[in-house]
Design an enzyme around this catalytic site. Structure first.
Site, PDB file in Angstrom:
ATOM      1  N   SER A  14       0.825  -1.200   0.000  1.00  0.00           N
ATOM      2  CA  SER A  14       0.000   0.000   0.000  1.00  0.00           C
ATOM      3  C   SER A  14       0.859   1.249   0.000  1.00  0.00           C
ATOM      4  O   SER A  14       1.707   1.435  -0.853  1.00  0.00           O
ATOM      5  CB  SER A  14      -0.934  -0.058   1.214  1.00  0.00           C
ATOM      6  OG  SER A  14      -1.914   0.936   1.139  1.00  0.00           O
ATOM      7  N   ASP A 152      -4.006   2.146  -4.853  1.00  0.00           N
ATOM      8  CA  ASP A 152      -2.742   1.834  -4.190  1.00  0.00           C
ATOM      9  C   ASP A 152      -2.243   0.488  -4.713  1.00  0.00           C
ATOM     10  O   ASP A 152      -2.866  -0.138  -5.568  1.00  0.00           O
ATOM     11  CB  ASP A 152      -2.921   1.826  -2.669  1.00  0.00           C
ATOM     12  CG  ASP A 152      -3.892   0.757  -2.184  1.00  0.00           C
ATOM     13  OD1 ASP A 152      -4.632   0.193  -3.017  1.00  0.00           O
ATOM     14  OD2 ASP A 152      -3.931   0.490  -0.968  1.00  0.00           O
ATOM     15  N   ASP A 154      -1.968  -2.678  -3.677  1.00  0.00           N
ATOM     16  CA  ASP A 154      -2.753  -3.909  -3.612  1.00  0.00           C
ATOM     17  C   ASP A 154      -4.198  -3.708  -4.047  1.00  0.00           C
ATOM     18  O   ASP A 154      -5.016  -4.614  -3.924  1.00  0.00           O
ATOM     19  CB  ASP A 154      -2.672  -4.548  -2.221  1.00  0.00           C
ATOM     20  CG  ASP A 154      -3.087  -3.601  -1.104  1.00  0.00           C
ATOM     21  OD1 ASP A 154      -3.763  -2.598  -1.399  1.00  0.00           O
ATOM     22  OD2 ASP A 154      -2.740  -3.856   0.060  1.00  0.00           O
ATOM     23  N   ASP A 156      -6.876  -2.032  -3.060  1.00  0.00           N
ATOM     24  CA  ASP A 156      -8.096  -1.996  -2.234  1.00  0.00           C
ATOM     25  C   ASP A 156      -8.467  -0.574  -1.835  1.00  0.00           C
ATOM     26  O   ASP A 156      -9.422  -0.369  -1.095  1.00  0.00           O
ATOM     27  CB  ASP A 156      -7.966  -2.902  -1.003  1.00  0.00           C
ATOM     28  CG  ASP A 156      -6.881  -2.461  -0.030  1.00  0.00           C
ATOM     29  OD1 ASP A 156      -6.120  -1.520  -0.352  1.00  0.00           O
ATOM     30  OD2 ASP A 156      -6.780  -3.069   1.060  1.00  0.00           O
TER      31      ASP A 156
END
Length: 368
Positions: A14, A152, A154, A156
């Site tokens: 992130s 970001d 990842d 999410d």
């Protein structure tokens, strides 16, 4: 994993440097709770003291996972719902960079990939890095795009900018998405904007500590209490779907973990449906203005000592005297202080990095 009734581990990436990225754990029924975390920590000593060994379980490939995720949104949204929009897709190192470009194009948008990176880029969707702000403004200054979107690492948490290059706050994206989905209950952390209670149109707004496990617990509480359409979102833009919801004639199934794709699609679709630019749609919400930043490399003991002093009325009044008079205090997560003039300032220590964060809310960007 929920579909298969399986446990799962997510490799996260992130806003923090890549050497600090970690793991996120899921039970068959969803993301672990704070109670689960406590039980895991309590069990570590037992495991270390045990001679027991386990055989590794080979992973089962899921080659259709991406296809199912793509179909989740294709089945819910109308085919040409983003017809005519010109979108810059800032790809950087996001795991969703190709999927995001493909989905937007599939809904009729002109999706142009830019800024692809072969090395990890720590995109913070809440306390924006100066280099990201400058890059986005430079891209949008051309006038070639109606919006810029990214996530970001990842994928999410979403990050979106309007046609002027101004980044839209994550909680505003959440508000737009929740209203677009017809949610009656919103579960948000204390860092989300106060406009939710003022102009969100929800039957109830439940405030929690910061972190998706707290939001998930709040959504479960709301469902047990009989709420019909429950959503959750965070100031970083991560959106959690706590129940099945209708999108036009279609149904979008529950997904109680952070997702970036839904707020991106829903916010663009909401602006398109209203015949407004993204900037004008945001302005119509009258959500006020927020500013946030962080002090990196601040040890927890220093943050903790500062927050403890802020809990003392005398120190708090002296410390904040240059900007205003404290009216009320919320210590659910850090110290959130209501000031005169309808303003707030909120200090809290990050839960996953040695950082002290500050959030300010006011009627104008200048005041924030």
């Amino acid at each position: 994993a929920m579909r298969r009734g399986a446990y799962a581990v997510m490799v996260t990436g992130s806003h923090i440097p890549e050497d600090r990225n970690g793991l996120k754990f899921y039970r068959p029924d969803g993301e672990i709770t704070k109670a689960d975390e406590a039980a895991i920590l309590a069990a570590l000593g037992d495991i270390e003291a045990s001679d027991a060994t386990t055989s590794p379980v080979p992973p089962v490939p899921e080659p259709d996972a991406i296809a199912r995720y793509r179909q989740r949104y294709r089945a819910a949204f109308a085919p040409r719902i983003l017809e005519g929009l010109r979108i810059a897709v800032y790809q950087q190192s996001s795991v969703a960079r190709d999927l995001l470009t493909d989905l937007l194009a599939g809904f009729g948008a002109s999706a142009t990939p830019i800024g692809r990176s072969d090395t990890f880029v720590p995109i913070d969707t809440e306390a924006h890095r100066p280099e990201d702000v400058a890059f986005i403004r430079g891209v949008m200054a051309s006038g070639d795009y109606d919006a810029l979107v990214t996530t970001d690492g990842d994928a999410d948490r979403p990050l979106m900018a309007d046609g002027t290059g101004r980044i839209v706050r994550g909680d505003v994206l959440g508000l737009i998405t929740a209203r677009y989905l017809g949610a009656d209950t919103a579960v948000v952390p204390v860092t989300a904007c106060s406009a939710l209670e003022r102009s969100g149109g929800f039957k109830q707004v439940i405030r929690t500590k910061v972190g998706s496990p707290f939001v998930i617990a709040g959504m479960e509480q709301a469902r047990r209490a009989g709420a019909r359409a429950v959503i959750g979102f965070e100031a970083n833009g991560g959106f959690l779907l706590g129940s099945d919801v209708r999108v036009g004639e279609n149904v979008l199934g529950i997904l109680p973990t952070r997702d970036a794709m839904l707020p991106i699609l829903a916010s663009l679709a909401a602006a398109r449906a209203a015949g407004l630019s993204l900037a004008d749609l945001v302005a119509s919400l009258d959500a006020g203005e927020m500013a946030s930043d962080r002090l990196p490399n601040t040890p927890a003991e220093r943050s903790g000592a500062f927050l403890a002093r802020l809990g003392e009325a005398g120190f708090r009044d002296d410390f904040l005297r240059p900007i205003g008079s404290p009216q009320a205090v919320d210590q659910q997560d850090g110290i959130r202080i209501d000031l005169d003039g309808g303003r707030t300032i909120h200090f809290r220590a990050s839960g996953n990095a040695p950082e002290l964060r500050c959030y300010a809310e006011a009627r104008s960007a200048r005041d924030a």
